[in-house]
Each structure stands twice: as C-alpha cells, then as structure tokens.
Design a protein around this motif. Sequence first.
Motif, PDB file in Angstrom:
ATOM      1  N   SER A 114       0.818  -1.223   0.000  1.00  0.00           N
ATOM      2  CA  SER A 114       0.000   0.000   0.000  1.00  0.00           C
ATOM      3  C   SER A 114       0.845   1.263   0.000  1.00  0.00           C
ATOM      4  O   SER A 114       0.305   2.371   0.053  1.00  0.00           O
ATOM      5  N   SER A 115       2.176   1.105  -0.034  1.00  0.00           N
ATOM      6  CA  SER A 115       3.016   2.284   0.159  1.00  0.00           C
ATOM      7  C   SER A 115       2.808   3.334  -0.936  1.00  0.00           C
ATOM      8  O   SER A 115       2.750   4.533  -0.661  1.00  0.00           O
ATOM      9  N   LYS A 116       2.674   2.906  -2.183  1.00  0.00           N
ATOM     10  CA  LYS A 116       2.502   3.877  -3.282  1.00  0.00           C
ATOM     11  C   LYS A 116       1.228   4.691  -3.049  1.00  0.00           C
ATOM     12  O   LYS A 116       1.233   5.923  -3.169  1.00  0.00           O
ATOM     13  N   LEU A 117       0.151   3.977  -2.691  1.00  0.00           N
ATOM     14  CA  LEU A 117      -1.122   4.660  -2.426  1.00  0.00           C
ATOM     15  C   LEU A 117      -0.994   5.603  -1.223  1.00  0.00           C
ATOM     16  O   LEU A 117      -1.544   6.717  -1.211  1.00  0.00           O
ATOM     17  N   MET A 118      -0.244   5.173  -0.223  1.00  0.00           N
ATOM     18  CA  MET A 118      -0.052   6.008   0.980  1.00  0.00           C
ATOM     19  C   MET A 118       0.658   7.324   0.619  1.00  0.00           C
ATOM     20  O   MET A 118       0.256   8.404   1.054  1.00  0.00           O
ATOM     21  N   PHE A 119       1.683   7.235  -0.207  1.00  0.00           N
ATOM     22  CA  PHE A 119       2.429   8.440  -0.571  1.00  0.00           C
ATOM     23  C   PHE A 119       1.582   9.360  -1.459  1.00  0.00           C
ATOM     24  O   PHE A 119       1.633  10.575  -1.338  1.00  0.00           O
ATOM     25  N   GLU A 120       0.806   8.754  -2.352  1.00  0.00           N
ATOM     26  CA  GLU A 120      -0.065   9.576  -3.214  1.00  0.00           C
ATOM     27  C   GLU A 120      -1.149  10.256  -2.370  1.00  0.00           C
ATOM     28  O   GLU A 120      -1.476  11.426  -2.596  1.00  0.00           O
ATOM     29  N   ALA A 121      -1.672   9.523  -1.395  1.00  0.00           N
ATOM     30  CA  ALA A 121      -2.695  10.106  -0.509  1.00  0.00           C
ATOM     31  C   ALA A 121      -2.100  11.254   0.303  1.00  0.00           C
ATOM     32  O   ALA A 121      -2.757  12.274   0.553  1.00  0.00           O
ATOM     33  N   PHE A 122      -0.847  11.109   0.709  1.00  0.00           N
ATOM     34  CA  PHE A 122      -0.184  12.177   1.472  1.00  0.00           C
ATOM     35  C   PHE A 122      -0.076  13.460   0.641  1.00  0.00           C
ATOM     36  O   PHE A 122      -0.325  14.558   1.131  1.00  0.00           O
ATOM     37  N   THR A 162     -11.068  15.181   3.785  1.00  0.00           N
ATOM     38  CA  THR A 162      -9.899  14.605   4.464  1.00  0.00           C
ATOM     39  C   THR A 162     -10.231  13.293   5.170  1.00  0.00           C
ATOM     40  O   THR A 162      -9.330  12.594   5.616  1.00  0.00           O
ATOM     41  N   PHE A 163     -11.514  12.969   5.284  1.00  0.00           N
ATOM     42  CA  PHE A 163     -11.920  11.708   5.925  1.00  0.00           C
ATOM     43  C   PHE A 163     -12.130  10.582   4.914  1.00  0.00           C
ATOM     44  O   PHE A 163     -12.507   9.477   5.292  1.00  0.00           O
ATOM     45  N   LEU A 164     -11.908  10.859   3.616  1.00  0.00           N
ATOM     46  CA  LEU A 164     -12.158   9.845   2.586  1.00  0.00           C
ATOM     47  C   LEU A 164     -11.152   8.695   2.669  1.00  0.00           C
ATOM     48  O   LEU A 164     -10.080   8.818   3.270  1.00  0.00           O
ATOM     49  N   THR A 165     -11.508   7.601   2.009  1.00  0.00           N
ATOM     50  CA  THR A 165     -10.583   6.462   1.917  1.00  0.00           C
ATOM     51  C   THR A 165      -9.390   6.865   1.053  1.00  0.00           C
ATOM     52  O   THR A 165      -9.482   7.819   0.259  1.00  0.00           O
ATOM     53  N   PRO A 166      -8.267   6.143   1.137  1.00  0.00           N
ATOM     54  CA  PRO A 166      -7.112   6.480   0.302  1.00  0.00           C
ATOM     55  C   PRO A 166      -7.461   6.494  -1.182  1.00  0.00           C
ATOM     56  O   PRO A 166      -7.044   7.385  -1.925  1.00  0.00           O
TER      57      PRO A 166
END
Length: 299
Positions: A114-122, A162-166
């Motif tokens: 999930s790291s790619k999605l985590m960084f994009e979400a950031f 800001t409360f949405l899913t990634p």
Amino acid sequence: MMEVNAAALDYKPIKINNAGALKVWRARVLKSNCAECYGLCCVGLHFAASEGFPLDKAPGKACPHLQADFRCGVHETLSERGYKGCIGFDCLGAGQRVSRVTFPEGSWKRLPGSSKLMFEAFVVMRHLYELLWYLSEALERCQGKRLKRDLTALLVEVDGLTFLTPEALVGIDVNALRLRSNVMLTEVGEQVRGVYGNGKAAPAALRKRLGRYADFAGASLRGLDLSGANFRGAVLIAADLSGSVLAGAELIGADLRDARLHGADLREALYLTQAQVNSAKGDLETKLPDGLERPVHWR
Ligand code: SF4
C-alpha cells in the motif's frame, strides 16, 4: 520499528460554532507533528539535487537520513549539510493525518503493498491541508454574511474530504478546489488589505512595484510601513524586511527564502504559513501571528 498508535486518533469533522472554536480547531488540527507521522515527506516526495537538497531522491525511496523510528537523523544540522529545503517544508499536519487516520493499519514498512497509495494520498492530503489553512484564516478575517457563509461551506466541504478512503482521496480534483477557493481568498485579501491601507504608507516608488508576482529579490524594504501591501506570489528571496510592519500585508504564495525578518512585525500579516517562516531568517524580535512558531534556527 516504531508504529504510530492509531487507537489514539481523535479527528472529528469541523464544527464552527464561533470564532473561538475555529481558532482552537486550527491550533489542534493544522499543525505538523513529526512524532505521529511515518516520515511520509522524507520517503514519498521527489527531490532533485538542488540548493535546498543535496541528493536526487526518487518518490517512494527513503532519504538515507531517515531513522527506523521515522525521525530525521540530521535534524540539528540540516542547514550545514545543505538540506535547507527540509527546514522550509511544513506539511501542516497532513503527515500525521494520513499516518493516523487514512492508514490506521500501519506504516509503509508494514504495508509495502500500500506504500505507493499512501504516498499519493499524502500528497493530496497536503494540498487539502493547505486549503484548510487558507480558508480558515480567510473565514476568521473576512467581512460580510455572504462571504462568511460561502467560506464556511467550502471549509466544511474540504474538511469532509480529508476523511475519505485512500482510493477516494487520490481521485480528488485538487485544481478545481483551488480555483473555487482562490475566488474567495482573493476577495478576503482585498478586504483585509483595504482595512490596512493597501500599502499607501510605503514609499511611492515601491508602491508602483507592489502587486501580484512582484519581484523584490534582494531588495531593501527595511524599516518600512508595508501595511496592506499586496505581496501575493511575490518574489522576496533574500529581501531585507528587518524592522518592517506588515499588518494586513497579503503574503499568499510569496517566496520568503532567506528573507530577513529580524524585528519585523508580521502579527497581522495575511496568509502567512509556517513553511514561509521556516524558510526565512529572523530573530527573537520578529513578531509572528498566533499559531506560527519561531523556528529553532532563529534562536
Ligand atoms: S534530511 Fe531529514 S528531514 Fe530531510 S528528507 Fe532526509 S530525513 Fe527527512
């Protein structure tokens, strides 16, 4: 490896009952806290070797100075080592928000898939937090029922995002939100600058140069009354603003890298951010707005 305590999260949708509640919310939510983040800026962002960062770092690759506990191993010597860009960066709280709320299951180390999605979400969350910063300040300082109502509605809408899913976060059209926000932020900027005289106390030659994207790189603006001046998007790199008064001066997007703010009065400046302050130089005599901190390197 230290993981953030997701059970301790306490984020609730914004409720604006009065100006005091808004101030408390800004102080609580819009403040970076690296101790509660997985070092997302030090891993997820792309850095090209430059004056502010000495290495090429691809997005998703951890900076060699990031420690196992997600803290910076060279925090005390960033400037000497050529990492001025890190001093100037501020996520406004987006990092701990993604770490604690969007991904409560764990860090990019624990969840490599999930790291790619985590960084994009950031990256998206950082943009949303920047909008929340400006919109909430605009709401605090605007005049008129219509503007207050519209700003409140947009602030609540952006906060809700800001409360949405990634997956939903990375699909947000940030540019469209920026365009809608800019209309209101510009109107509030005009209001506030007008209250403080639109820069009329500044010398005539300087007044002619004021305005959006004005270039004051290296200029001496020392000891001037710049109240109500329009520095929207202005280049103020290494400008000398020592001892100047910037009440109601609009600084949205202004580049303050290495600007001298020693003894300057910025208490009533509009749209000033912690990142701008961090990238500038100042001292114990610099007066900052409520909610912004004096950088450690100023002391
Ligand atoms: S130098 Fe420190 S603050 Fe900058 S990216 Fe590396 S770990 Fe992060």
